[in-house]
Write a protein that holds these residues in place. Sequence first.
Motif, short mmCIF file in Angstrom:
data_model
loop_
_atom_site.label_atom_id
_atom_site.label_comp_id
_atom_site.label_asym_id
_atom_site.label_seq_id
_atom_site.Cartn_x
_atom_site.Cartn_y
_atom_site.Cartn_z
N THR A 372 29.01 41.45 61.54
CA THR A 372 30.43 41.43 61.14
C THR A 372 30.99 42.84 61.22
O THR A 372 30.59 43.73 60.47
CB THR A 372 30.59 40.90 59.71
OG1 THR A 372 29.93 39.63 59.61
CG2 THR A 372 32.06 40.76 59.36
N LEU A 374 33.49 45.42 60.34
CA LEU A 374 34.48 45.62 59.27
C LEU A 374 35.42 46.80 59.52
O LEU A 374 36.23 47.14 58.65
CB LEU A 374 33.74 45.83 57.94
CG LEU A 374 32.86 44.67 57.45
CD1 LEU A 374 32.13 45.08 56.17
CD2 LEU A 374 33.70 43.42 57.20
N SER A 376 38.08 47.30 61.26
CA SER A 376 39.53 47.04 61.21
C SER A 376 40.01 46.71 59.80
O SER A 376 41.21 46.79 59.51
CB SER A 376 39.89 45.90 62.17
OG SER A 376 39.19 44.72 61.81
N SER A 377 39.07 46.36 58.90
CA SER A 377 39.46 45.96 57.53
C SER A 377 39.57 47.16 56.58
O SER A 377 40.23 47.07 55.54
CB SER A 377 38.42 44.98 56.96
OG SER A 377 38.24 43.88 57.82
N PHE A 378 38.90 48.23 56.89
CA PHE A 378 38.89 49.39 56.01
C PHE A 378 39.68 50.55 56.65
O PHE A 378 39.66 50.73 57.87
CB PHE A 378 37.44 49.86 55.77
CG PHE A 378 36.70 49.02 54.77
CD1 PHE A 378 36.52 49.45 53.47
CD2 PHE A 378 36.16 47.78 55.15
CE1 PHE A 378 35.82 48.67 52.55
CE2 PHE A 378 35.47 47.00 54.24
CZ PHE A 378 35.30 47.45 52.94
N ASN A 399 39.37 48.89 51.49
CA ASN A 399 40.08 47.76 52.11
C ASN A 399 41.19 47.27 51.18
O ASN A 399 41.43 47.85 50.10
CB ASN A 399 39.10 46.64 52.48
CG ASN A 399 38.43 46.01 51.26
OD1 ASN A 399 38.81 46.29 50.11
ND2 ASN A 399 37.46 45.13 51.49
N GLU A 400 41.85 46.18 51.55
CA GLU A 400 43.00 45.66 50.78
C GLU A 400 42.59 45.22 49.39
O GLU A 400 43.41 45.25 48.45
CB GLU A 400 43.63 44.49 51.53
CG GLU A 400 44.32 44.89 52.83
CD GLU A 400 44.90 43.69 53.56
OE1 GLU A 400 44.65 42.55 53.10
OE2 GLU A 400 45.60 43.90 54.58
N ASN A 401 41.34 44.83 49.20
CA ASN A 401 40.86 44.36 47.90
C ASN A 401 40.40 45.50 46.99
O ASN A 401 39.94 45.26 45.88
CB ASN A 401 39.71 43.37 48.09
CG ASN A 401 40.13 42.16 48.91
OD1 ASN A 401 41.27 41.70 48.78
ND2 ASN A 401 39.23 41.66 49.74
#
Length: 834
Positions: A372, A374, A376-378, A399-401
Amino acid sequence: MAFQIPSHLTGLSPNEVAESKKLHGSNQLNSNQNNSWLNLLFEILKEPMLVILAIISLIYVIVGEYGEALFMFVAIVAVSAISFYQDNRSKKALEALEKLNEPLSTVIRDSKVVQIPTHEIVVGDLCLVEEGKMINADGTIKYSTDFSVNESSLTGESFSVFKNKDTEDNMIYNGTLVVTGLAVFEVKKIGPQTKLGQIGQSIQTIKEEISPLQKQITKFVKGMALVGFVFFLMVWGYSFYQTGELLNSLLVGLTLAMSILPEEIPVAFSTFMAIGAWKLMKEGIIIKRSNVVETLGSTTIICTDKTGTITQNAMNLKSLYDFKSKKLFSEAEFGDVSLAELIEYAMWSSEPIPFDPMEKTLHRVYESFIKTDLRSSFHMIHEYPLEGKPPMMTHLFENENGNRIIAAKGAPEAILAVSNLSESEKSELQLEIKSLGKQGFRLLGVAKAKFEGNQFPENQQDFNFEFLGFTVFYDPPKEGIEQVFHQIYDAGIQVKVITGDNEDTTKAIAQQSGIQHSENAVNGSEILKTSEEKTIEISRKTNLFTRMFPEAKLKMVNAFKKDGEIVAMLGDGVNDAPALKAAHIGVAMGNKGTEIAKSAAALVIVDDDLTKLVTGIAAGRRIYTNIKKAIQYIISIHIPIILTVSLPLFLGWIYPNIFTPVHVIFLELIMGPICSIVYENEPMEKGTMSKKPRKMTDTFLNWKELSISIVQGIIITMGVLFAYQYAVQLGQDERTTRAMVFSTLVFANVFLSLTNRSFTYSLWVTLFYKNRLFPLILSASILLLLCLLYIPFLAEFFQVTGLSLEQLATVILIAMVSVLWFEVYKWIKRKFRN
């Protein structure tokens, strides 16, 4: 990994580029008009020899000798043409070098990353710059990661300045250098509108440093010119005292002045340097300053970086050491699930847009083995740049969370020092580091941390790190590198490895590469603590210098220089730049070298092939040897011309004005091409690369060499004057005597140019040297002499007569004896040397 263009950075379209270029022009500083052909011609016409010829022409017109005046005018045109050809050839060679030196710039156009010549940058372009590159326009930052820039070329301050699009000063400027990170900036000003252009700093305003050899030659030429002026006054005065004829006496004095003036020497020097640089350019070696060619041959020490210079800078990831399992995994085992965390954090500790070979490799391994992705998410929320001794770097992502990743990597010692490990664990890991280092592997430690809140520690070392393991890279030595160093050692040149890597890895690579006496190494921190005297002492007995930081590298180069060595520094990285600049010859790698390194260096090896360095050193030695041959030839042949013009007058011989200006200028037109064209094309003599390098403090001609040239000149004079008296004793008239004297001197010139091709090897050996210009020029000289003797109108003009076969054989024999005695001297020299 290619640069991933943020969606909002699209760049200019082709139509917008054309419109911008039409509106704002090209990215070029105002060219220096001083090098136009008109200015070149004007400079040539100011030469003392041409001034003398012009005066002689005027005198001939005044006294009604229009034929001689016309010949002098033709001579002015011929001498000017030869000088113009040589100067223009040199100029074109240097222009070609300058064009090749122009760097490419990376821009975003139509949402694509492309490379273009720097002069094609236009206002509005989006330029991409990264670590080690030079900035080639003024603009504002639109995107950056870990970006810092050195603006010392504008501000004088040597420290790096961190900038991004949100800093108060988000402008970056032409002529400054990227120290770390990457940035995309929008071009606002180009060419003369940039800050650099406005304050008038350009490469065209920088004067080329005069080399010791150039200073010595200039001093010698000025001395000879002064001697010529004094003799001119003496001869003019003496001739006027005897004859009472002002203009004729002035002609006699000017004839002598022409014979003394060694105007061929500076022409030969500039020709040798410029054409030498041009020839090296064709070999893939860019010389930024032509006098570096001569310095190359004097190199006594080569200081070389390891990574990318001795090694391929391939940075293959060979193994991964996982701390939890205490196991070393081979490349075939990277898919093992237990390595996932180590691979992930090694990637996160790298730049999001990698430009370093190791970081590019870590991104590729992440893509290949982590299921996976990641990335692009961070997004990066904070970073600590590469710093410390030894260095490390830390990146913080979120990340968003609100989930965080804190990853660090760096020199194994640096990561171990900040990790939460027991002393026994550290000792165990040190043994592993040493074991892998001895095999030539390069290690990076990897660690992770946790942190709540947004008040991040001031220093990255203050995080509580958990050690994860090592990445184990192998950067193999370049193919054929052992043979290169073997040739360098044979040439009497020392090699010193100065690298930022650790001792064990450096020793292993040094031994694999054929570096001699590589058992002991000195650490950079130790160098920084020692006094100058102690550093010089260390420099003499140590060949490996490890964990060297830029200031330590610089200190070592200065220590070698202080100790009287001629230093060539090889490097390709940002941290090599200060040492490259300080060395007598900075050598950068053209392919994998950073722009900073190439900017600081005086010489760039285009394809990173170190065998080219040996080629450059050989060229430097060949050129220096050939310059000496040319100058010794000039000295030797000028002496008989000077004495043949003056002695008959002072001694009261029957034909006091045996030579007139037309005879001297004929000889000058022969000598010019021989010394500046033919000798420049001579091949390197056998054994040149097995000799020790000369000292830069040595004069270009020592007393022994100068005395040989003087003796050669005096013996040729004796032969010429013998031909004079021989003709007189046989009752020959003035024209026949002049023909015999002049022919003797021309043939002596031919034999001298042949025997002086080597001051060691015999004429029989040098006849087989490959130089097609030699037979061409010498044949032309003899043909012109024969035309002068046997074509009636030329014989009449030069006031000579055709010689009989017996007379011609006599002058050839006299010329041979006058010159070829030197072959016996060389034979004795070889015999006693052996």
